[in-house]
Design an enzyme around this catalytic site. Structure first.
Site, PDB file in Angstrom:
ATOM      1  N   SER A 147       0.364   3.398  -8.714  1.00  0.00           N
ATOM      2  CA  SER A 147       0.337   4.781  -7.952  1.00  0.00           C
ATOM      3  C   SER A 147       0.850   5.885  -9.015  1.00  0.00           C
ATOM      4  CB  SER A 147       1.623   4.504  -6.839  1.00  0.00           C
ATOM      5  OG  SER A 147       1.723   5.638  -6.217  1.00  0.00           O
TER       6      SER A 147
ATOM      7  N   TYR B  98      10.103   2.362  -4.287  1.00  0.00           N
ATOM      8  CA  TYR B  98       8.590   2.399  -4.686  1.00  0.00           C
ATOM      9  C   TYR B  98       8.111   2.894  -5.898  1.00  0.00           C
ATOM     10  CZ  TYR B  98       3.614   3.071  -3.685  1.00  0.00           C
ATOM     11  OH  TYR B  98       2.254   3.133  -3.842  1.00  0.00           O
TER      12      TYR B  98
END
Length: 195
Positions: free
Chosen positions: A32, A45
């Site tokens: 990501s 995250y």
């Protein structure tokens, strides 16, 4: 984090099997742009995805001699979001904040992840390993919302902070003949007041 553990576990199992069998292979990990961009309330995250990036590089280095390649794709804002927060990114006030920061001006479609994945898995990528490819409409490398905020360097703290407002420049010199100005970058340094 589950993201990193899952990527490491699955890659390890595949890699062990392929090395034992003498089989060439290619692994594409899901990363990501949060692996190196900071987002509010996404510390765990972001750290886990940064771990996926390093896992990609590490396994690529270790397994290249076995003809096993490891690469990663890094989606940005997509039309299909993470489970549980789908509706958040569709809210008009959220789109108004996010879309100006994406040079493409839109969220990505899941099908747009396929091209990079197919390439990394193909024979055409036989010499490509340990790479991260951002698929985020240019979000990772461009900040297109310069009128809304500016980055200021904080002396003695080695960090950048954002200030709202406009920075005005009175005069820009003419460029040399045959050249044009493509960007003007201003560095403003700040420090905490003393006394």
């Amino acid at each position: 984090s589950a993201f990193l553990f899952s990527a490491a576990f699955k890659s390890r199992e595949l890699g062990r099997r392929w090395v034992a069998d003498g089989t060439a292979g290619s692994i594409v990990l899901m990363s990501s742009n949060a692996s190196f961009l900071a987002y509010d309330e996404l510390a765990a995250y972001g750290v886990s995805k940064a771990g996926v990036d390093q896992l990609c590089r590490q396994l690529a280095a270790e397994w290249a001699k076995h003809d096993i390649r490891v690469n990663a794709i890094g989606p940005g804002y997509m039309t299909a979001s993470m489970k549980g927060i789908e509706s958040i990114y569709d809210a008009p006030e959220v789109k108004a904040k996010i879309l100006p920061k994406i040079p493409a001006g839109r969220y990505g479609a899941l099908r747009e992840l396929l091209g990079a994945t197919v390439y990394f898995l193909s024979d055409e990528a036989a010499y490509t390993t340990g790479q991260y490819l951002a698929i985020d409409g240019g979000r990772t490398y461009f900040d297109t919302n310069v009128s809304d905020h500016h980055h200021f360097f904080v002396e003695g703290e080695s960090r950048l902070i954002d200030f709202d407002g406009q920075v005005d420049i009175d005069r820009i010199p003419e460029p040399p003949e045959g050249m044009e100005i493509t960007a003007v970058e201003v560095v403003v340094r700040v420090r905490r007041k003393r006394g």
